[in-house]
Design a protein around this motif. Structure first.
Motif, PDB file in Angstrom:
ATOM      1  N   PHE A  38     -17.060   4.451   7.385  1.00 57.09           N
ATOM      2  CA  PHE A  38     -16.631   3.048   7.387  1.00 57.09           C
ATOM      3  C   PHE A  38     -16.161   2.565   6.020  1.00 57.09           C
ATOM      4  CE2 PHE A  38     -21.042   2.712   6.095  1.00 57.09           C
ATOM      5  CZ  PHE A  38     -21.048   1.668   5.183  1.00 57.09           C
ATOM      6  N   TRP A  39     -16.661   3.182   4.953  1.00 57.92           N
ATOM      7  CA  TRP A  39     -16.334   2.703   3.611  1.00 57.92           C
ATOM      8  C   TRP A  39     -15.227   3.511   2.927  1.00 57.92           C
ATOM      9  CZ3 TRP A  39     -18.311   5.716  -0.680  1.00 57.92           C
ATOM     10  CH2 TRP A  39     -19.151   6.772  -0.312  1.00 57.92           C
ATOM     11  N   ALA A  40     -14.645   4.455   3.642  1.00 59.55           N
ATOM     12  CA  ALA A  40     -13.562   5.274   3.076  1.00 59.55           C
ATOM     13  C   ALA A  40     -12.275   4.456   2.978  1.00 59.55           C
ATOM     14  CB  ALA A  40     -13.348   6.505   3.942  1.00 59.55           C
ATOM     15  N   GLU A  41     -11.540   4.675   1.903  1.00 56.94           N
ATOM     16  CA  GLU A  41     -10.265   3.994   1.665  1.00 56.94           C
ATOM     17  C   GLU A  41      -9.136   5.013   1.663  1.00 56.94           C
ATOM     18  OE1 GLU A  41      -9.724   0.729   1.346  1.00 56.94           O
ATOM     19  OE2 GLU A  41     -11.861   0.303   1.629  1.00 56.94           O
ATOM     20  N   PRO A  42      -7.977   4.649   2.189  1.00 54.90           N
ATOM     21  CA  PRO A  42      -6.861   5.594   2.221  1.00 54.90           C
ATOM     22  C   PRO A  42      -6.290   5.878   0.829  1.00 54.90           C
ATOM     23  CG  PRO A  42      -6.207   3.482   3.143  1.00 54.90           C
ATOM     24  CD  PRO A  42      -7.675   3.391   2.845  1.00 54.90           C
ATOM     25  N   ILE A  43      -5.836   7.107   0.647  1.00 53.37           N
ATOM     26  CA  ILE A  43      -5.134   7.482  -0.584  1.00 53.37           C
ATOM     27  C   ILE A  43      -3.683   7.056  -0.410  1.00 53.37           C
ATOM     28  CG2 ILE A  43      -4.335   9.392  -2.038  1.00 53.37           C
ATOM     29  CD1 ILE A  43      -6.884  10.919  -1.136  1.00 53.37           C
ATOM     30  N   GLY A  44      -3.200   6.234  -1.329  1.00 52.52           N
ATOM     31  CA  GLY A  44      -1.830   5.738  -1.258  1.00 52.52           C
ATOM     32  C   GLY A  44      -0.833   6.721  -1.849  1.00 52.52           C
ATOM     33  N   LEU A  45       0.432   6.513  -1.531  1.00 50.10           N
ATOM     34  CA  LEU A  45       1.501   7.404  -2.005  1.00 50.10           C
ATOM     35  C   LEU A  45       1.555   7.497  -3.528  1.00 50.10           C
ATOM     36  CD1 LEU A  45       4.371   6.450   0.459  1.00 50.10           C
ATOM     37  CD2 LEU A  45       3.098   8.597   0.368  1.00 50.10           C
ATOM     38  N   GLY A  46       1.269   6.417  -4.225  1.00 49.67           N
ATOM     39  CA  GLY A  46       1.373   6.416  -5.681  1.00 49.67           C
ATOM     40  C   GLY A  46       0.044   6.531  -6.400  1.00 49.67           C
ATOM     41  N   ASP A  47      -1.023   6.908  -5.702  1.00 49.71           N
ATOM     42  CA  ASP A  47      -2.342   6.975  -6.340  1.00 49.71           C
ATOM     43  C   ASP A  47      -2.462   8.192  -7.247  1.00 49.71           C
ATOM     44  OD1 ASP A  47      -3.124   4.657  -5.104  1.00 49.71           O
ATOM     45  OD2 ASP A  47      -4.421   5.623  -3.622  1.00 49.71           O
ATOM     46  N   LEU A  48      -2.925   7.932  -8.465  1.00 52.40           N
ATOM     47  CA  LEU A  48      -3.107   8.959  -9.495  1.00 52.40           C
ATOM     48  C   LEU A  48      -4.478   8.753 -10.123  1.00 52.40           C
ATOM     49  CD1 LEU A  48       0.305   8.295 -11.312  1.00 52.40           C
ATOM     50  CD2 LEU A  48      -0.102   9.998  -9.519  1.00 52.40           C
ATOM     51  N   TRP A  49      -4.967   9.772 -10.854  1.00 53.57           N
ATOM     52  CA  TRP A  49      -6.217   9.642 -11.602  1.00 53.57           C
ATOM     53  C   TRP A  49      -5.920  10.011 -13.049  1.00 53.57           C
ATOM     54  CZ3 TRP A  49     -10.559   7.597  -9.502  1.00 53.57           C
ATOM     55  CH2 TRP A  49     -11.673   7.533 -10.349  1.00 53.57           C
TER      56      TRP A  49
END
Length: 177
Positions: free
Chosen positions: A66-77
């Motif tokens: 329930f607490w998972a968030e989607p990884i977006g196209l521009g997500d970086l670390w």
């Protein structure tokens, strides 16, 4: 390491990760386990690390918790020690050194982010300590803890925000394999 280990903790051992009454096969960093973790050393850091976020690829799997968030196209670390965004999730375009979260391979299809050196990162102390899918059994990570994809999904489905990854001090210096 302080505190008592709880049955809800994920505890790294030489035989695997102990969690939910099971021992889960896993891999660690190519640099082994290290109390003095540094950026780029490939080590899995000793300590008690909270799981602070769960990210997943919605184009490749259903929401694992329930607490998972989607990884977006521009997500970086950001893994650039000199950047003010060091050890933080950032968005493209981004010039400093970084890892792409939405990878072509399945390694980061599901990522549990720990609070190692976060949110106030000390430059050079290490970044991006995650729990994620392994490349294959026995193949080390760059410092994260890796699992078989089906095991990672099962673990993620059982975890609550703030769960603790415990990497005990007696493992300092241990290299798997």
């Amino acid at each position: 390491m302080s505190g008592v280990v709880s049955p809800d903790d994920l505890v790294l051992t030489r035989a695997g990760l102990r969690f939910a009454g099971r021992l889960w096969p896993c891999v660690i960093g190519r640099g082994g386990v290290r109390a003095g973790k540094r950026e780029g050393d490939g080590a899995t850091p000793v300590g008690v690390h909270r799981v602070v976020a769960m990210l997943y690829r919605p184009d490749r799997m259903a929401r694992p918790a329930f607490w998972a968030e989607p990884i977006g196209l521009g997500d970086l670390w950001c893994d650039d020690s000199a950047s003010p965004a060091y050890n933080q999730l950032v968005r493209a375009p981004f010039t400093p050194s970084h890892e792409t979260m939405r990878r072509a391979d399945p390694l980061y299809d599901l990522v549990l982010i720990t609070d190692w050196n976060w949110p106030e990162a000390e430059p050079g102390r290490g970044s991006a300590i995650f729990l994620h899918q392994w490349r294959r059994p026995g193949y080390p990570t760059a410092g994260c803890v890796g699992f078989a994809p089906e095991d990672l999904r099962e673990i993620a489905g059982r975890l609550l925000p703030g769960a603790r990854l415990v990497v005990p001090e007696p493992l300092d210096g241990w290299r798997a394999g």
